[in-house]
Write a protein that holds these residues in place. Structure first.
Motif, PDB file in Angstrom:
ATOM      1  N   ASN A   1       0.829  -1.202   0.000  1.00  0.00           N
ATOM      2  CA  ASN A   1       0.000   0.000   0.000  1.00  0.00           C
ATOM      3  C   ASN A   1       0.862   1.251   0.000  1.00  0.00           C
ATOM      4  OD1 ASN A   1      -2.546  -1.256   0.039  1.00  0.00           O
ATOM      5  ND2 ASN A   1      -2.314  -1.692   2.234  1.00  0.00           N
ATOM      6  N   VAL A   2       0.544   2.163  -0.896  1.00  0.00           N
ATOM      7  CA  VAL A   2       1.167   3.484  -0.903  1.00  0.00           C
ATOM      8  C   VAL A   2       0.132   4.409  -0.288  1.00  0.00           C
ATOM      9  CG1 VAL A   2       2.121   5.325  -2.341  1.00  0.00           C
ATOM     10  CG2 VAL A   2       2.506   2.928  -2.961  1.00  0.00           C
ATOM     11  N   VAL A   3       0.383   4.760   0.980  1.00  0.00           N
ATOM     12  CA  VAL A   3      -0.572   5.568   1.750  1.00  0.00           C
ATOM     13  C   VAL A   3       0.214   6.530   2.641  1.00  0.00           C
ATOM     14  CG1 VAL A   3      -2.424   3.833   1.830  1.00  0.00           C
ATOM     15  CG2 VAL A   3      -0.626   3.754   3.560  1.00  0.00           C
TER      16      VAL A   3
ATOM     17  N   VAL B   1      12.307   8.025 -14.303  1.00  0.00           N
ATOM     18  CA  VAL B   1      12.344   8.246 -12.853  1.00  0.00           C
ATOM     19  C   VAL B   1      10.966   8.745 -12.439  1.00  0.00           C
ATOM     20  CG1 VAL B   1      14.826   8.693 -12.674  1.00  0.00           C
ATOM     21  CG2 VAL B   1      13.262  10.601 -13.160  1.00  0.00           C
ATOM     22  N   HIS B   2      10.594   8.454 -11.192  1.00  0.00           N
ATOM     23  CA  HIS B   2       9.291   8.917 -10.721  1.00  0.00           C
ATOM     24  C   HIS B   2       9.426   9.563  -9.361  1.00  0.00           C
ATOM     25  CE1 HIS B   2       9.532   4.866  -8.956  1.00  0.00           C
ATOM     26  NE2 HIS B   2       8.692   5.291  -8.022  1.00  0.00           N
ATOM     27  N   GLY B   3       8.438  10.342  -9.007  1.00  0.00           N
ATOM     28  CA  GLY B   3       8.386  11.018  -7.717  1.00  0.00           C
ATOM     29  C   GLY B   3       6.940  11.425  -7.470  1.00  0.00           C
TER      30      GLY B   3
ATOM     31  N   THR C   1      14.821   6.271  -9.394  1.00  0.00           N
ATOM     32  CA  THR C   1      14.652   4.938  -9.939  1.00  0.00           C
ATOM     33  C   THR C   1      14.272   4.098  -8.729  1.00  0.00           C
ATOM     34  OG1 THR C   1      16.427   5.308 -11.522  1.00  0.00           O
ATOM     35  CG2 THR C   1      15.908   3.004 -10.996  1.00  0.00           C
ATOM     36  N   GLU C   2      13.283   3.219  -8.852  1.00  0.00           N
ATOM     37  CA  GLU C   2      12.898   2.405  -7.704  1.00  0.00           C
ATOM     38  C   GLU C   2      14.045   1.464  -7.315  1.00  0.00           C
ATOM     39  OE1 GLU C   2       9.982   3.210  -6.458  1.00  0.00           O
ATOM     40  OE2 GLU C   2      10.378   1.967  -4.712  1.00  0.00           O
ATOM     41  N   ASN C   3      14.381   1.463  -6.036  1.00  0.00           N
ATOM     42  CA  ASN C   3      15.471   0.625  -5.509  1.00  0.00           C
ATOM     43  C   ASN C   3      16.746   0.741  -6.350  1.00  0.00           C
ATOM     44  OD1 ASN C   3      13.783  -0.037  -3.481  1.00  0.00           O
ATOM     45  ND2 ASN C   3      13.414  -2.145  -4.116  1.00  0.00           N
TER      46      ASN C   3
ATOM     47  N   GLY D   1       4.306  -0.844 -10.898  1.00  0.00           N
ATOM     48  CA  GLY D   1       2.885  -0.637 -11.203  1.00  0.00           C
ATOM     49  C   GLY D   1       2.193   0.014 -10.018  1.00  0.00           C
ATOM     50  N   LEU D   2       1.408   1.053 -10.280  1.00  0.00           N
ATOM     51  CA  LEU D   2       0.665   1.744  -9.220  1.00  0.00           C
ATOM     52  C   LEU D   2      -0.809   1.777  -9.607  1.00  0.00           C
ATOM     53  CD1 LEU D   2       3.074   4.817  -8.762  1.00  0.00           C
ATOM     54  CD2 LEU D   2       2.835   2.892  -7.161  1.00  0.00           C
ATOM     55  N   LEU D   3      -1.631   1.133  -8.787  1.00  0.00           N
ATOM     56  CA  LEU D   3      -3.078   1.076  -9.037  1.00  0.00           C
ATOM     57  C   LEU D   3      -3.774   1.982  -8.026  1.00  0.00           C
ATOM     58  CD1 LEU D   3      -5.747  -0.246 -10.129  1.00  0.00           C
ATOM     59  CD2 LEU D   3      -5.387  -2.060  -8.450  1.00  0.00           C
TER      60      LEU D   3
ATOM     61  N   TRP E   1      -4.839   6.320  -1.730  1.00  0.00           N
ATOM     62  CA  TRP E   1      -4.470   4.929  -1.514  1.00  0.00           C
ATOM     63  C   TRP E   1      -4.143   4.274  -2.856  1.00  0.00           C
ATOM     64  CZ3 TRP E   1      -8.305   0.922   1.140  1.00  0.00           C
ATOM     65  CH2 TRP E   1      -7.633  -0.301   1.314  1.00  0.00           C
ATOM     66  N   LEU E   2      -2.910   3.818  -2.976  1.00  0.00           N
ATOM     67  CA  LEU E   2      -2.493   3.073  -4.173  1.00  0.00           C
ATOM     68  C   LEU E   2      -2.028   1.687  -3.758  1.00  0.00           C
ATOM     69  CD1 LEU E   2      -0.031   5.684  -5.862  1.00  0.00           C
ATOM     70  CD2 LEU E   2      -2.518   5.672  -6.012  1.00  0.00           C
ATOM     71  N   HIS E   3      -2.184   0.719  -4.661  1.00  0.00           N
ATOM     72  CA  HIS E   3      -1.489  -0.565  -4.527  1.00  0.00           C
ATOM     73  C   HIS E   3      -0.264  -0.506  -5.436  1.00  0.00           C
ATOM     74  CE1 HIS E   3      -4.280  -2.552  -2.051  1.00  0.00           C
ATOM     75  NE2 HIS E   3      -4.943  -3.302  -2.911  1.00  0.00           N
ATOM     76  N   ARG E   4       0.866  -1.043  -4.950  1.00  0.00           N
ATOM     77  CA  ARG E   4       2.076  -1.046  -5.765  1.00  0.00           C
ATOM     78  C   ARG E   4       2.560  -2.478  -5.992  1.00  0.00           C
ATOM     79  NH1 ARG E   4       7.551   1.744  -3.552  1.00  0.00           N
ATOM     80  NH2 ARG E   4       7.417  -0.033  -2.125  1.00  0.00           N
ATOM     81  N   VAL E   5       2.986  -2.768  -7.213  1.00  0.00           N
ATOM     82  CA  VAL E   5       3.651  -4.053  -7.506  1.00  0.00           C
ATOM     83  C   VAL E   5       4.928  -3.782  -8.295  1.00  0.00           C
ATOM     84  CG1 VAL E   5       1.626  -5.586  -7.494  1.00  0.00           C
ATOM     85  CG2 VAL E   5       2.227  -4.392  -9.611  1.00  0.00           C
TER      86      VAL E   5
HETATM   87  O1  LIG Z   1       2.934   8.126  -4.412  1.00  0.00           O
HETATM   88  C1  LIG Z   1       3.303   8.003  -5.567  1.00  0.00           C
HETATM   89  O2  LIG Z   1       2.635   8.417  -6.516  1.00  0.00           O
HETATM   90  C2  LIG Z   1       4.606   7.317  -5.891  1.00  0.00           C
HETATM   91  C3  LIG Z   1       5.318   6.852  -4.681  1.00  0.00           C
HETATM   92  C4  LIG Z   1       6.535   6.031  -5.019  1.00  0.00           C
HETATM   93  O3  LIG Z   1       7.540   6.507  -5.446  1.00  0.00           O
HETATM   94  C5  LIG Z   1       6.470   4.581  -4.856  1.00  0.00           C
HETATM   95  O4  LIG Z   1       5.524   4.086  -4.268  1.00  0.00           O
HETATM   96  O5  LIG Z   1       7.390   3.898  -5.343  1.00  0.00           O
END
Ligand SMILES: O=C(O)CCC(=O)C(=O)O
Ligand SMILES: [Fe+2]
Length: 331
Positions: free
Chosen positions: A138-140, A290-292, A161-163, A174-176, A306-310
């Protein structure tokens, strides 16, 4: 829906992909996700359940399967794929969790959707030291993490970059979206190196290709500090991979530090904000993009974003040495 955008002539796909499911496709996918969500033991991290989902991921609507396959082959200029109108009913959701390391172990319909789409793209993996090694995270926003550079924070999250420190970082993230932010406008920010590259001069690009950068691993990964010196850009000079975390990566010398500043400016100039709505899922190519995230103001009232991340790997075998017992969780 697929739109075409202009790009440098580097021989890669110029498509920017967004796919909106039709009503019929949504209904088909909903029936599939509901059926899989009832398969015992209905636990995302259970190997038998995951195998079933992987085998049945080919049953997602064919346009969705094609879009994921095309994206996995070449993520295009922007390096993202956004799928919308996924079968989620926000009304039936429990309150948004607000605790550290929150994960989704139960095969709920949203967790099943995240696993189905991720499995159609590749192998869904997790990291033991992160969010308890759970495959759906969960991204919360979390009160104790508000000021932190983590996905539980609410201050601006730096481009990364993730990790980035990990030898087997995800190929895709992936972010849902289950629930939007209160202001309904908190944006995940993405920036593709394919777009940024033309803004960076030759000399700086050459520096970025040299092993003159260190990336700190989070303490949770048991690191005693820093990675070996690595380049930030790697591979074909006209179409490189990028690996950098502007919070954790530093240059070994002044020239390398300057090159990082230029890289960040170029990425910033080409960034886009993606406001995810319930039923949207974005996949980011973690080798190109890259994301932020922008800063936002959570209320911690159960209705926060609230996002789910995979995380997805394209080649499961390659990380075998990091996966005890041939499972899905990396050290
Ligand atoms: O909250 C977001 O939109 C991205 C957060 C993030 O970088 C991640 O969950 O890897
Ligand atoms: Fe991230």
């Amino acid at each position: 829906m697929t739109s075409t955008t202009a790009s440098a002539n580097a021989g890669y796909s110029k498509e920017t992909s967004t796919l909106e499911l039709t009503g019929e496709e949504r209904t088909t996918l909903e029936a599939l996700a509901q059926r899989l969500a009832r398969v015992e033991p209905a636990l995302v991290d259970d190997q038998g359940w995951r195998t079933r989902v992987r085998r049945e991921s080919c049953r997602v609507p064919s346009r969705l399967s094609s879009a994921l396959r095309d994206f996995g082959h070449d993520a295009g200029t922007d390096g993202t794929l956004t799928i919308s109108n996924l079968p989620l009913s926000a009304g039936e959701l429990p309150p948004t969790p607000a605790v550290r390391d929150s994960v989704e172990r139960a095969a709920t319909v949203p967790a099943t959707l995240a696993m189905l789409l991720g499995s159609e793209l590749g192998a869904v993996v997790a990291y033991r030291e992160e969010k308890q090694g759970a495959l759906v995270q969960n991204v919360v926003p979390v009160p104790a993490l508000a000021e932190s550079q983590s996905n539980g924070g609410s201050v601006r999250l730096e481009f990364h970059t993730e990790n980035a420190f990990h030898p087997h970082r995800p190929d895709f993230v992936g972010l849902l979206c289950l629930r939007p932010a209160h202001e309904d406008q908190v944006g995940t920010q993405v920036a593709s190196v394919r777009r940024a590259l033309p803004l960076i001069d030759e000399q700086t690009r050459a520096v970025l290709h040299e092993p003159r950068f260190l990336t700190e691993a989070p303490p949770s990964f048991g690191s005693n500090g820093l990675s070996d010196p690595k380049p930030v850009l790697d591979g074909a000079p006209e179409d490189p991979d990028i690996c950098v975390d502007f919070h954790a990566t530093s240059g070994l010398d002044e020239g390398a530090e300057k090159a990082l500043v230029q890289l960040r400016e170029a990425l910033w100039a080409v960034r886009s904000d993606v406001v995810l709505r319930p039923g949207d899922m974005i996949f980011v190519d973690n080798r190109l993009v890259v994301h932020g995230r922008v800063a936002f103001s959570p209320r911690y009232d159960g209705n926060d974003r609230w996002l789910h991340r995979v995380f997805v790997h394209l080649d499961h075998r390659r990380s075998r040495g990091y996966r005890p017992g041939n499972g899905a969780v990396l050290l």
